[in-house]
Write an enzyme that holds these catalytic residues in place. Structure first.
Site, PDB file in Angstrom:
ATOM      1  CB  CYS A  29       6.779   5.716 -80.914  1.00 31.56           C
ATOM      2  SG  CYS A  29       8.173   6.773 -81.323  1.00 31.56           S
TER       3      CYS A  29
ATOM      4  N   GLY B 278       5.809   6.394 -88.252  1.00 30.37           N
ATOM      5  CA  GLY B 278       4.615   6.899 -88.931  1.00 30.37           C
ATOM      6  C   GLY B 278       4.010   5.842 -89.833  1.00 30.37           C
TER       7      GLY B 278
ATOM      8  CE  LYS C  17       9.161  16.213 -95.208  1.00 30.94           C
ATOM      9  NZ  LYS C  17       9.202  14.892 -94.573  1.00 30.94           N
TER      10      LYS C  17
ATOM     11  CB  THR D  94      -1.013  10.227 -98.220  1.00 30.53           C
ATOM     12  OG1 THR D  94      -0.482  11.542 -98.001  1.00 30.53           O
ATOM     13  CG2 THR D  94       0.005   9.388 -98.970  1.00 30.53           C
TER      14      THR D  94
ATOM     15  CE1 TYR E 101       5.983  18.206 -95.204  1.00 35.34           C
ATOM     16  CE2 TYR E 101       6.562  19.015 -97.385  1.00 35.34           C
ATOM     17  CZ  TYR E 101       6.211  17.973 -96.540  1.00 35.34           C
ATOM     18  OH  TYR E 101       6.105  16.701 -97.038  1.00 35.34           O
TER      19      TYR E 101
ATOM     20  CG  ASN F 199       6.894   7.543 -93.501  1.00 41.39           C
ATOM     21  OD1 ASN F 199       6.775   7.994 -94.640  1.00 41.39           O
ATOM     22  ND2 ASN F 199       5.845   7.343 -92.705  1.00 41.39           N
TER      23      ASN F 199
END
Ligand SMILES: NC(=O)C1=CN([C@@H]2O[C@H](COP(=O)(O)OP(=O)(O)OC[C@H]3O[C@@H](n4cnc5c(N)ncnc54)[C@H](O)[C@@H]3O)[C@@H](O)[C@H]2O)C=CC1
Ligand SMILES: CCCCC/C=C\C=C\C(=O)C/C=C\C/C=C\CCCC(=O)O
Length: 262
Positions: free
Chosen positions: A63, A12, A156, A189, A152, A91
């Site tokens: 990828c 990533g 994590k 981001t 999510y 990542n």
């Protein structure tokens, strides 16, 4: 770990945190392969790096981390073009919650496990590798409940538990790889911007999501890249779980890293 001439893979890496991590490694003299779904962006980024850091400093391999063959090709190509691998940064991540939530688990958790297993295949001293470091990117959402993004957060939490368990291997010294986990809070981001918190704030500043973001604060990419470099360069932090938050800065969680003997 001294980074000059070390070889790193960052998944990533075409934008956001992955791109910043790769760039910090390049500044310290490492050679970096980024892989990503976004081929045009990845190639553009690498073209710029090749001008700034040298023609043989970096490469891009397209990828999808959920595709085993495509992911394995990244490791094979990196080794043959840049040399034996020292650093793997898992990542790549997304935040789908509704339709498509399964892909969040595939990328954020299974993709990280896949990348870690490939890292062991290529880097373990028991397999003829040189050892090194794996950084798995989780989130503070892997350590604390996050009501609006349970899938999510679950992915994590999985990354944190998986990484700490890999680090707890009693034969870690024979393997020679440090397994570490980076847990940023909200960071500025594209992924965070897609949550449109500022718009939400204008409508209702008492919204529980707005409140949570305001309490945690928003990291700059540089804040997180600083924590990342500390994780990579510190030699005695196997099992380390590092948080980066705007209000408390860089901290190790779960007490001390599991072993400091590598
Ligand atoms: N931005 C934030 O607030 C936080 C982000 N993180 C984590 O940091 C990591 C990076 O996130 P950001 O840079 O913010 O996101 P981003 O969306 O800016 O970048 C993610 C990159 O991963 C790539 N990617 C997605 N799925 C992929 C796949 N299947 N195969 C290969 N590449 C793929 C994307 O194309 C993109 O280039 C993620 O794991 C994210 O969960 C953790 C805490 C906070
Ligand atoms: C559908 C999910 C999309 C979310 C993607 C956007 C940003 C990602 C952010 C994170 O990974 C961080 C998430 C939550 C942080 C939660 C609380 C911070 C509390 C920090 C602390 O307790 O110290």
């Amino acid at each position: 770990m001294r980074l000059e001439n070390k070889v790193a893979i960052v998944t990533g890496g075409a934008q956001g945190l992955g791109k910043a991590f790769a760039e910090e490694l390049l500044k310290k003299g490492a050679k970096v392969c980024i892989c990503d779904l976004q081929a045009a962006e990845g190639r553009k980024v690498v073209k710029d790096w090749q001008q700034r850091f040298g023609r043989h400093s970096s490469m891009f391999v397209p990828c999808d981390v959920t595709d085993h063959d495509s992911f394995q090709n990244v490791f094979r190509t990196t080794k043959s073009r840049l040399g034996p691998i020292d650093i793997v940064v898992n990542n790549a991540g997304i935040g789908n919650e509704g339709d498509g939530w399964q892909r969040t688990i595939h990328i954020n958790l299974i993709g990280v496990i896949e990348g870690t297993r490939l890292a062991v295949m290529y880097m373990s001293k028991e397999e003829g590798g040189k050892g090194g470091v794996v950084v798995n990117v989780a989130s503070t959402a892997g350590l604390t409940p996050v009501f609006n993004t349970p899938v999510y957060a679950g992915s994590k939490y999985g990354v944190v538990g998986y990484t700490r368990s890999m680090a707890a291997n009693p034969s870690i010294h024979e393997v020679g790889i440090r397994f570490t986990c980076l847990c940023p809070a909200y960071t500025d981001t594209t992924m965070f911007k897609s949550e449109k918190i500022d718009d939400l704030k204008k409508v209702d500043s008492n919204d529980p999501l707005v409140q949570m973001v305001m309490k945690a604060g928003v990291n700059t990419i540089e804040d997180v890249a600083n924590g990342f470099m500390q994780l990579v360069e510190t030699d005695n932090n196997n099992g380390g779980v590092m948080t980066v938050t705007k209000y408390k800065g860089i901290q190790y969680r779960h007490g001390k890293p599991l072993t400091n003997k590598l």
